[in-house]
Design a protein around this motif. Structure first.
Motif, PDB file in Angstrom:
ATOM      1  N   MET A   1       0.861  -1.168   0.000  1.00 15.97           N
ATOM      2  CA  MET A   1       0.000   0.000   0.000  1.00 15.97           C
ATOM      3  C   MET A   1       0.909   1.232   0.000  1.00 15.97           C
ATOM      4  N   MET A   2       0.867   1.983  -1.102  1.00 17.36           N
ATOM      5  CA  MET A   2       1.666   3.213  -1.232  1.00 17.36           C
ATOM      6  C   MET A   2       0.706   4.394  -1.223  1.00 17.36           C
ATOM      7  N   ILE A   3       0.555   5.043  -0.076  1.00 15.19           N
ATOM      8  CA  ILE A   3      -0.352   6.174   0.054  1.00 15.19           C
ATOM      9  C   ILE A   3       0.476   7.425   0.227  1.00 15.19           C
ATOM     10  N   LYS A   4       0.074   8.473  -0.502  1.00 15.02           N
ATOM     11  CA  LYS A   4       0.759   9.753  -0.387  1.00 15.02           C
ATOM     12  C   LYS A   4      -0.278  10.849  -0.181  1.00 15.02           C
ATOM     13  N   PRO A   5       0.140  12.020   0.281  1.00 16.37           N
ATOM     14  CA  PRO A   5      -0.810  13.108   0.497  1.00 16.37           C
ATOM     15  C   PRO A   5      -1.497  13.521  -0.803  1.00 16.37           C
ATOM     16  N   VAL A   6      -2.711  14.042  -0.664  1.00 13.46           N
ATOM     17  CA  VAL A   6      -3.453  14.586  -1.802  1.00 13.46           C
ATOM     18  C   VAL A   6      -3.302  16.093  -1.706  1.00 13.46           C
ATOM     19  N   ASN A   8      -3.049  18.263  -4.713  1.00 12.97           N
ATOM     20  CA  ASN A   8      -3.517  19.017  -5.871  1.00 12.97           C
ATOM     21  C   ASN A   8      -4.515  18.171  -6.652  1.00 12.97           C
ATOM     22  N   ASP A   9      -5.059  18.747  -7.722  1.00 13.56           N
ATOM     23  CA  ASP A   9      -6.076  18.043  -8.498  1.00 13.56           C
ATOM     24  C   ASP A   9      -5.549  16.749  -9.122  1.00 13.56           C
ATOM     25  N   ALA A  10      -4.280  16.750  -9.524  1.00 10.09           N
ATOM     26  CA  ALA A  10      -3.706  15.536 -10.113  1.00 10.09           C
ATOM     27  C   ALA A  10      -3.617  14.423  -9.070  1.00 10.09           C
ATOM     28  N   ASP A  11      -3.156  14.767  -7.866  1.00  6.95           N
ATOM     29  CA  ASP A  11      -3.105  13.784  -6.779  1.00  6.95           C
ATOM     30  C   ASP A  11      -4.504  13.264  -6.469  1.00  6.95           C
ATOM     31  N   ASN A  12      -5.471  14.181  -6.474  1.00  9.31           N
ATOM     32  CA  ASN A  12      -6.856  13.806  -6.183  1.00  9.31           C
ATOM     33  C   ASN A  12      -7.380  12.829  -7.239  1.00  9.31           C
ATOM     34  N   ALA A  13      -7.130  13.131  -8.493  1.00  9.91           N
ATOM     35  CA  ALA A  13      -7.590  12.254  -9.576  1.00  9.91           C
ATOM     36  C   ALA A  13      -6.952  10.867  -9.461  1.00  9.91           C
ATOM     37  N   GLU A  14      -5.687  10.832  -9.111  1.00  5.32           N
ATOM     38  CA  GLU A  14      -4.980   9.553  -8.934  1.00  5.32           C
ATOM     39  C   GLU A  14      -5.593   8.760  -7.774  1.00  5.32           C
TER      40      GLU A  14
END
Length: 124
Positions: A1-6, A8-14
């Motif tokens: 499980m590789m979780i990173k902060p959200v 920006n919009d690109a992170d959110n979409a991912e």
């Protein structure tokens, strides 16, 4: 499980795409835990990015500008006039449909956040 902060919009979409892949995962499993964490991160990001729909359009615009590090000068460039941007932010001029459309399209802001009656300043 590789979780990173959200952040920006690109992170959110991912993150949303990953949530869709994990949808239906059983609670208590690694996939279910990842789904829970991602859903929490997306919810937090979206509540900041697109604040409560009860916020009036000018306050919403100010919040989004602050969150995205945009300035009044950026709004002026978008609207084509420094005085127009100032009048909007100081509630001396109402947003027009054309302005709302432009801001929504260029800054990726849901138009329904900006389409709402609000009081204009009566100060001269």
């Amino acid at each position: 499980m590789m979780i990173k902060p959200v952040r920006n919009d690109a992170d959110n979409a991912e993150a949303v795409a990953r949530i869709e892949m994990l949808w239906g995962a059983s609670p208590g499993t690694p996939e279910g835990d990842e789904l829970d964490v991602l859903a929490t991160l997306v919810d937090q990001y979206e509540s900041i990015r697109w604040p409560d729909r009860e916020v009036d359009p000018v306050d919403c615009l100010r919040i989004i500008m602050d969150d995205t590090e945009r300035s009044q000068a950026d709004l002026a460039r978008l609207l084509g006039s420094r005085s127009r941007a100032s009048e909007i932010l100081n509630r001396r001029r109402a947003l027009t449909v054309e302005m709302i459309w432009l801001i929504s399209r260029e800054w990726n802001i849901p138009a329904d956040l900006l389409v709402k009656p609000y009081a204009l300043s009566t100060a001269a």
